[in-house]
Design an enzyme around this catalytic site. Sequence first.
Site, PDB file in Angstrom:
ATOM      1  CB  THR A 248      -0.952  -0.007   1.210  1.00 54.31           C
ATOM      2  OG1 THR A 248      -1.782  -1.167   1.144  1.00 54.31           O
ATOM      3  CG2 THR A 248      -1.827   1.233   1.210  1.00 54.31           C
ATOM      4  CB  THR A 408      -0.921  -1.346  12.459  1.00 52.62           C
ATOM      5  OG1 THR A 408      -2.104  -0.564  12.243  1.00 52.62           O
ATOM      6  CG2 THR A 408      -1.043  -2.119  13.762  1.00 52.62           C
ATOM      7  NE  ARG A 410       4.697   2.318   5.026  1.00 53.23           N
ATOM      8  CZ  ARG A 410       3.907   1.293   4.796  1.00 53.23           C
ATOM      9  NH1 ARG A 410       3.302   0.693   5.811  1.00 53.23           N
ATOM     10  NH2 ARG A 410       3.689   0.856   3.571  1.00 53.23           N
ATOM     11  CD  GLU A 439       9.120  -1.778   9.517  1.00 57.72           C
ATOM     12  OE1 GLU A 439       9.085  -2.420   8.437  1.00 57.72           O
ATOM     13  OE2 GLU A 439       8.125  -1.208   9.989  1.00 57.72           O
ATOM     14  CG  HIS A 461       5.730  -3.977   8.785  1.00 46.18           C
ATOM     15  ND1 HIS A 461       6.314  -3.034   7.970  1.00 46.18           N
ATOM     16  CD2 HIS A 461       4.402  -3.915   8.523  1.00 46.18           C
ATOM     17  CE1 HIS A 461       5.373  -2.434   7.240  1.00 46.18           C
ATOM     18  NE2 HIS A 461       4.201  -2.961   7.565  1.00 46.18           N
ATOM     19  CB  ILE A 462       3.671  -9.774  11.621  1.00 42.27           C
ATOM     20  CG1 ILE A 462       2.958  -9.351  12.915  1.00 42.27           C
ATOM     21  CG2 ILE A 462       5.130 -10.114  11.878  1.00 42.27           C
ATOM     22  CD1 ILE A 462       2.902 -10.447  13.963  1.00 42.27           C
ATOM     23  CD1 TRP A 464       3.102  -6.135   6.245  1.00 45.83           C
ATOM     24  CD2 TRP A 464       2.929  -7.469   4.463  1.00 45.83           C
ATOM     25  NE1 TRP A 464       4.377  -6.535   5.884  1.00 45.83           N
ATOM     26  CE2 TRP A 464       4.290  -7.345   4.796  1.00 45.83           C
ATOM     27  CE3 TRP A 464       2.571  -8.256   3.368  1.00 45.83           C
ATOM     28  CZ2 TRP A 464       5.302  -7.985   4.079  1.00 45.83           C
ATOM     29  CZ3 TRP A 464       3.580  -8.893   2.653  1.00 45.83           C
ATOM     30  CH2 TRP A 464       4.926  -8.749   3.012  1.00 45.83           C
TER      31      TRP A 464
END
Length: 494
Positions: A248, A408, A410, A439, A461-462, A464
Amino acid sequence: RELSHEDRPGSRWAEPGPPTSVRGVLVVRDGHHHLRGLAHDGLVPDASCLGNPSLEGRGPAQHLGRHEQPVQPRGSELSALSAAEQQEGSGLRERGHLPRGVSGPGRGKARALHRVQGVSGGEGEGEPEGLHLGGRGQPAGRGMRFGELGKLVVPSLAKSLRRMSSSKATTAAVSLNTDKLNYDGSLSFGALEEVVGGWAFLEKTKTKDILARLPEGCSVVVTKELEMPAETIRSLPKTVKLICEAGTGYNNIHCEAAKERGIAVCNVPEYSTDAVATMVMTFVLSLSCSLAQQQRKLWGAGGANRAAWASLSGLRHFELAGKYIGLIGGRGAIGSRVADMARAFGMRVLVSSRSDRPIAGAEVVSIDELLARSDFVSVHCPLNDETRGSIGRDAFALMKQSAYFINTARGAIVNEGDLCDALAHGEIAGAGIDVQVKEPPEEDSPLYKLAQTHSLLLTPHIGWQRIESRQRLIDSVAENIRSFLAGKPINLCN
């Protein structure tokens, strides 16, 4: 699967009879590598094509035919390859010169050629179906070992593979950082292969390597969380017409530079709506019952501590009904889905956005009022020059000491240092952080210690990355490319 190549003047195939097609399959069986069917339909690959002098002079009846024979290389055969040919083989992965179906990652679903020296691909399964030249730790035996096969077969065979690709594919395409999408080898890339021929699926790409790794004649570039600054885009081959971000957020791509070059940029805006919204509610549910802290009490002393675990002493434990969740930038797809889920738990929804237009089932307020009234604050705005670092010390000072902060979206939207201070000094009750500025964070990041000692849920960053979301992402990227090639582009960012 089978390799097909139409013979034509200038190719490196001997012609004992009328020109026809050559089919060949490289297979693995019982740890040994075989060449199969290379003399099919009356054509014999000459020794220079395979780089194997021991095959020279054999006729069609002797030359492997439809049955299989182990290839046993000798040292002299390996050394017969020129340095240039060996260098060409090791550069295949970097340049991505591979035909349709010969470079995809994972389980043979992309009909991939796996683990040859310098060739893109993962470990994979399903060797009988894939063009598989062995994986790590392939046992030595009568057949050819992995490294030897790469040096012996790939350099010269690659030229024929490239000719096949150029003759079949109307558009060459490359996927960079494919490992970030298919880290577990569970995805199918069939939708991409149906739209575009000549795919090269490359892994672990850095910005400085982009130009060197793009296939010759590449028209479509798919990226995943890869920085593409203006200077890189301005230096892209003239053949590149589309950059598709597999996600996205597209702040990693310099869209203006792409526009100047006449390159379209598109993204996939709503592939992970449910997954990320569920991640937000996972944080909300876990924080409301001190779930992580309860587990730490059980194992905190290095072994089971039943007495500490059985007590809720010092831990918060409350119902969600009637509590306020504030959504910063909550008019978007993910924010709206979070609002739906929160209402299902009886929560009240506050939304702050640029527009004061009413939202059904939510109260639209200023960001300061949202921060002051909310029991949970969740970020749902994009990262841009205006939002970068916009949530910091002043924002946390407005929040209730009993409130929790969730991000969740950025990582760079939040001043990470200020967040750590707010947690360490008890200015807020806790946080759920799925995204970070870097990250993963640096080894000395205070986030790690706070996750061990405070009410901080830290995830890499899980949000998505659920398997359904990732497959939907691949299929949506294919649809973006299909629409672009049809002259009806969708999800354009520039």
